[in-house]
Design an enzyme around this catalytic site. Structure first.
Site, PDB file in Angstrom:
ATOM      1  N   SER A 178       0.795  -1.227   0.000  1.00 19.29           N
ATOM      2  CA  SER A 178       0.000   0.000   0.000  1.00 19.29           C
ATOM      3  C   SER A 178       0.825   1.274   0.000  1.00 19.29           C
ATOM      4  CB  SER A 178      -0.968   0.000   1.182  1.00 19.29           C
ATOM      5  OG  SER A 178      -0.268  -0.142   2.396  1.00 19.29           O
ATOM      6  N   HIS A 206      -5.445  -2.878  -2.786  1.00 17.73           N
ATOM      7  CA  HIS A 206      -5.071  -1.953  -3.868  1.00 17.73           C
ATOM      8  C   HIS A 206      -4.953  -2.640  -5.224  1.00 17.73           C
ATOM      9  CE1 HIS A 206      -4.234   1.262  -0.986  1.00 17.73           C
ATOM     10  NE2 HIS A 206      -3.803   0.290  -0.214  1.00 17.73           N
ATOM     11  N   LYS A 238     -11.763   1.389  -2.022  1.00 17.43           N
ATOM     12  CA  LYS A 238     -10.725   1.945  -2.895  1.00 17.43           C
ATOM     13  C   LYS A 238     -11.230   1.929  -4.345  1.00 17.43           C
ATOM     14  CE  LYS A 238      -7.545   1.434   0.757  1.00 17.43           C
ATOM     15  NZ  LYS A 238      -6.967   0.482   1.682  1.00 17.43           N
TER      16      LYS A 238
HETATM   17  C1  LIG Z   1      -6.960   0.384   3.148  1.00 17.00           C
HETATM   18  C2  LIG Z   1      -6.386  -0.932   3.490  1.00 17.00           C
HETATM   19  C3  LIG Z   1      -6.989  -1.772   4.420  1.00 17.00           C
HETATM   20  C4  LIG Z   1      -8.150  -1.330   5.245  1.00 17.00           C
HETATM   21  O1  LIG Z   1      -9.321  -1.292   4.509  1.00 17.00           O
HETATM   22  P1  LIG Z   1     -10.524  -0.368   5.016  1.00 17.00           P
HETATM   23  O2  LIG Z   1     -11.694  -0.872   4.303  1.00 17.00           O
HETATM   24  O3  LIG Z   1     -10.151   1.022   4.659  1.00 17.00           O
HETATM   25  O4  LIG Z   1     -10.597  -0.566   6.516  1.00 17.00           O
HETATM   26  C5  LIG Z   1      -6.472  -3.029   4.608  1.00 17.00           C
HETATM   27  N1  LIG Z   1      -5.388  -3.438   3.938  1.00 17.00           N
HETATM   28  C6  LIG Z   1      -4.748  -2.649   3.063  1.00 17.00           C
HETATM   29  C7  LIG Z   1      -3.549  -3.170   2.338  1.00 17.00           C
HETATM   30  C8  LIG Z   1      -5.217  -1.365   2.821  1.00 17.00           C
HETATM   31  O5  LIG Z   1      -4.578  -0.571   1.980  1.00 17.00           O
END
Ligand SMILES: *Cc1c(COP(=O)(O)O)cnc(C)c1O
Length: 393
Positions: A178, A206, A238
């Site tokens: 990330s 992602h 995302k």
């Molecule tokens: C954003 C993210 C999460 C958390 O997801 P949310 O739905 O925002 O709680 C978990 N793992 C990774 C790799 C992320 O980038």
């Protein structure tokens, strides 16, 4: 008890350029946003496909509210599991090519719930050292023996797997890292795990939507499936532009999560209207190949532009294109100078990234235009020259 201690800690954080502050977004997610009353061009959202404010998704949310109301009302196991949730789960299972999928309210909760339903102190968990905080927290909370292996280093992983005796072994990694944007070397990691009788869990927050056939994610990109990656987690906040997350896998995995995942059992289900909105965005994710093509075009254009300007990018094939900066105060200075030019990019500092590896995390979206990308490159060119002159002086 007074708060003097907290005050002192907050003050120290400010002095180290590590103080975090929220900005108020006064517009929908979009390349052009209003932040704290100012119009600016943003390159820091995870809305990679530009679906967070898409008319079809908005319409589905409204219709969903008309049909199912706003609140989930109860947990899934009581009476909060709506037809909207169920339909989305079936569609996500099909999309990921797995027998079942289970919705969670956030990705953080999905990771905590899945790892803790599978592991306890008789077990061992192996994590890439730059895994997302939610995976690290999930592993620590489980009480399993916790080991971090060197980034994307399956030899280091093999050494650790070999010398560990445990009831179960689970190897966990991000699909797309990330804060770095690179892909997990899944073929090697999965082979290593299989050689040592370990399961693999991939958090594709992602990757899902952005890479693979029809946006099926990193696992699909490497032509791997449920036999290699037994636990697949994806988020909906995302590329999907809504919110929530899911875990996809075998019948036994999903039934185990329904019985034991505490972040699934003891929480109110996500809004059913959000589930309906996500069904609409899943259609767009699959259909609109042009969004991924556009992203790829922007990534290449940005990388070429940065190479010409001598701006040091981290090696990444994804819409996460971090500019490595080094110290936290330098990242803050660059971010502030860009903001003065109307460009909004977040500075990512420790403890989110290791000490001395602060960076500007540029993220691109299919909603950006070439012209907007060029404005970013022009601003970067000016700001990097400015900062360098200041440092050389
Ligand atoms: C954003 C993210 C999460 C958390 O997801 P949310 O739905 O925002 O709680 C978990 N793992 C990774 C790799 C992320 O980038």
């Amino acid at each position: 008890m007074s708060f003097d201690q907290l005050n002192a800690e907050l003050q120290a954080r400010k002095e180290q350029s590590l103080y975090r502050q929220r900005r108020i977004l006064q517009s929908p997610q979009s390349p052009e946003v209003i932040v704290d009353g100012k119009a600016c061009l943003a390159f820091c959202s995870n809305d990679y496909l530009g679906l967070a404010n898409h008319p079809d998704v908005i319409t589905a949310l409204k219709k969903g509210a008309d049909s199912f109301g706003v609140g989930g009302g109860a947990s899934h196991l009581v009476n909060g599991h709506s037809q909207a949730h169920h339909a989305l789960e079936e569609e996500l299972a099909e999309f990921t090519g797995r027998p079942r999928a289970l919705l969670f309210s956030t990705g953080y909760m999905a990771n905590i719930g899945a790892v803790n339903a599978l592991l306890d102190k008789r077990d061992a968990v192996f994590q890439d050292r730059v895994n997302h905080a939610s995976l690290l927290d999930a592993g620590l909370l489980s009480g399993a023996r916790f080991q971090r292996f060197l980034h994307n280093d399956s030899e280091n992983l093999a050494t650790r797997l070999k010398r560990t005796e445990a009831r179960r072994k689970l190897v966990v990694c991000d699909g797309v890292f990330s804060m770095d944007g690179d892909l997990a070397e899944l073929p090697d990691i999965c082979q290593t795990a299989a050689d040592h009788n370990a399961w693999v869990m991939v958090d594709d927050a992602h990757g899902i939507g952005c890479i693979g056939k029809q946006g099926r994610g990193t696992v699909d990109h490497f032509d791997l499936g449920g036999d290699q990656v037994q636990v697949l987690m994806g988020t909906l906040g995302k590329a999907f532009g809504t919110s929530g997350a899911f875990v996809a896998g075998s019948e036994e995995l999903i039934e185990t999560l329904i019985q034991h995942a505490r972040t699934y059992i003891y929480t109110t289900s996500m809004s059913p209207a959000i589930a309906e909105a996500t069904r609409a965005s899943l259609k767009l994710v699959q259909q609109d190949e042009w969004r991924r093509e556009k992203l790829q075009h922007l990534i290449t254009r940005f990388q070429k532009g940065c190479a010409q300007l001598g701006v040091p990018l981290m090696e990444s094939p994804t819409p996460i294109q971090p500019i490595m900066v080094g110290e936290a105060d330098r990242a803050m200075a660059i971010s502030a100078a860009l903001e003065a030019k109307g460009i909004f990019i977040g500075a990512i500092r420790p403890p989110t990234v290791p000490q001395g590896e602060a960076r500007l995390r540029v993220t691109l979206s299919a909603a950006h235009t070439d012209e907007q990308l060029d404005r970013l490159l022009d601003a970067l060119s000016d700001v990097m020259t400015q900062i360098k002159q200041r440092e050389d002086a």
